[in-house]
Design a protein around this motif. Sequence first.
Motif, short mmCIF file in Angstrom:
data_model
loop_
_atom_site.label_atom_id
_atom_site.label_comp_id
_atom_site.label_asym_id
_atom_site.label_seq_id
_atom_site.Cartn_x
_atom_site.Cartn_y
_atom_site.Cartn_z
N HIS A 259 0.87 -0.98 0.10
CA HIS A 259 0.05 0.12 0.00
C HIS A 259 0.92 1.36 -0.04
O HIS A 259 0.49 2.40 -0.69
CB HIS A 259 -0.78 -0.08 1.28
CG HIS A 259 -1.74 1.20 1.45
ND1 HIS A 259 -2.65 1.51 0.65
CD2 HIS A 259 -1.62 2.20 2.13
CE1 HIS A 259 -3.30 2.64 0.79
NE2 HIS A 259 -2.54 3.05 2.05
N GLU A 260 1.91 1.21 0.77
CA GLU A 260 2.68 2.37 0.97
C GLU A 260 3.45 2.59 -0.45
O GLU A 260 3.60 3.87 -0.71
CB GLU A 260 3.87 2.38 1.95
CG GLU A 260 3.15 2.31 3.21
CD GLU A 260 4.08 2.41 4.38
OE1 GLU A 260 5.50 2.29 3.98
OE2 GLU A 260 3.82 2.42 5.59
N VAL A 261 4.22 1.49 -0.89
CA VAL A 261 4.62 1.40 -2.32
C VAL A 261 3.78 2.09 -3.39
O VAL A 261 4.29 3.13 -4.05
CB VAL A 261 5.19 0.01 -2.89
CG1 VAL A 261 5.60 0.22 -4.29
CG2 VAL A 261 6.18 -0.44 -1.87
N ALA A 262 2.53 1.96 -3.64
CA ALA A 262 1.60 2.50 -4.23
C ALA A 262 1.42 3.85 -3.95
O ALA A 262 1.06 4.71 -5.11
CB ALA A 262 0.04 1.80 -4.24
N ILE A 263 1.45 4.36 -2.75
CA ILE A 263 1.31 5.70 -2.46
C ILE A 263 2.47 6.50 -3.14
O ILE A 263 2.24 7.51 -3.65
CB ILE A 263 1.17 5.88 -1.11
CG1 ILE A 263 -0.38 5.39 -0.53
CG2 ILE A 263 1.12 7.56 -0.56
CD1 ILE A 263 -1.63 6.05 -1.14
N VAL A 264 3.52 5.95 -2.78
CA VAL A 264 4.83 6.77 -3.31
C VAL A 264 4.56 6.67 -4.83
O VAL A 264 4.82 7.85 -5.35
CB VAL A 264 6.06 5.87 -2.96
CG1 VAL A 264 7.24 6.16 -3.53
CG2 VAL A 264 6.26 5.81 -1.63
N LYS A 265 4.20 6.01 -5.45
CA LYS A 265 4.14 5.84 -7.34
C LYS A 265 3.24 6.97 -7.41
O LYS A 265 3.48 7.61 -8.38
CB LYS A 265 3.88 4.54 -7.75
CG LYS A 265 4.84 3.40 -7.54
CD LYS A 265 4.40 2.15 -8.09
CE LYS A 265 5.69 1.09 -8.07
NZ LYS A 265 5.01 -0.21 -8.65
#
Length: 602
Positions: A259-265
Amino acid sequence: MISSRQKSEYGLPGLRPLKIKFRLVSQPKGASDACGEPAEGMMMVNALVIRETHLPQAPNGRAAQYVRMSTDYQRYSIQNQAAVIAAYAHAHGLAIVKTFADHGESGLKIKNRPGLAKLIEDVSSGRAEFDHILVYDISRWGRFQDVDEAAHYEFICKQAGIKVSYCAEQFDNDGSMLSNIVKNLKRVMAAEYSRELSVKVHTGICRFVGLGFLPGGPVGYGLERVLVNERLEPKKVMQKGERKYLHTDHIRLRPGDAHEVAIVKRIFARFVQVKSEKAIARELNCEGVWCRGKAWRAPTISRILRNENYIGNLVYNRQSKKLGGERINNPSNLWVRAEQCFEAIVSKDIFLTVQKIMKERRVDISEEEMLLRLKKILKREGRLTPTIINATAELPSARTFVDHFGTLRNAYRLIGYQSSRRCEYMDSRRAWVEPLSALAGRICQVVQKAGYEAAIHSVKSRWLNVGVPEQHVIVDSRWQIFFRIAYWTAGARPGFSPFWTVSCRRLPTGWIVAIRLNEHNEAILDYALMPTAQNNSNMIRFREKGRAEHGVTYFKTEVELVRSVVRLLTNETRVARSERRKLTRSVKRFRSNAEGADARRR
């Protein structure tokens, strides 16, 4: 200095030991810790002293000992120092009456060493109850990079008639030429040891970063630390606060929670579109997406956008703070960069596009050029406001103008522009900080005498903007009293009555105590008491006739104001008690009815 015969007699290392009974105590009799208070519940040990039954009658005086260890890993360092100091004291007929200790503190500076600071304070103030200070060796006194600093602290003790003795050194600190030469040489060696160790540690960390290992510190949003062995095989994911314990293990980074990786992208993609950190933070907060339990802020978004970790790079040595000095920004040629040492979250093309946008957005020009461009915008727009300045691409932000010229009005004045906004009240803000603080203190004292728990709290001011914290009083952890200035403003037209304005931006429920100013805001007219605004307005505006609509009450003197505040609190307390009694009766009535219904069913 201990003679060879004394060393043999008292069992120092390398010589025939004499059986001397020691006891491990949490505090010697009559001694205290570095802060002058008894050390309760400490297994260690402020000192390792000889049993009192074996102590001489201290014919040569009373002594305090100072012990220090640099890191918490030096588990037995303090005890070892104390053992040698105790033997030295016994050999010289000294009684150890006080201990000053610094646990896990570097010897580079006195700033973070409360033990040594307390020792020097006691000596300087004449509160020292001893005439000797015993230290294990020169390096325990300190590894000051300026050897004169170490000499300065010893001179303070000498000036007070207190001798400093280094128990494990092979010279007696008697002030002779030989001892002074050896002592200063030892101080230089102690300082040089820290400098050489700093260079070795820095070189080692740079090498490990070049190999793709994380040197330490917190990890960014969307990343996690993973522990790997010497074959680079993952062992476990390291949680916050956890450390590796094997020298053959290392820490590497990798993408974390999906989820955090998707937010960074999403952050990188949205910035290319909207080019605004604030807009991205606002979107995420409105959607209820939090940054590890906290609201998103523009600086947080900016740090993510600049972080090369998200393209798989490690960068080290951007800043340095060596040997306790000031933190400095290093030039880019000194940075240590390991590229593509772990899996990237965003592509390099998107990252470089973001960096280009941020670089082009930054305007580096001289102050003369800033004023020249500001004058051109004034000619084009016909007026100047912070909104216009921030919206103009060729101008720095309004905040930058404030940083360079003090205020926007100063910048306006230099280009010959006079704002139509009423700004004279800004000049008087600083003058009213002290009267407001004094009023808050007096009201707090009176409220406490009335039997309430009251305390003054300071927070960063939203309305003063003069570098002084804003104060408010919290009573019984329930009610809050804020302090403001009610500024006078002339009517919009001739014949219109003047009005007063009070800032109430984002104030919680409570009351405002205001100092109402006279015409042109030159002096105190009287005092006002009012509730905080129950709407989203940033200002409370009232006139003489319409003040009742806002619940504003005037008081001619400060004494009348304080009495009214106490009466208000008393009434609120009675109301709260009445509400609690009503609630209690309602609960009892409900329980009684429920019990009756149960009885009828049975």
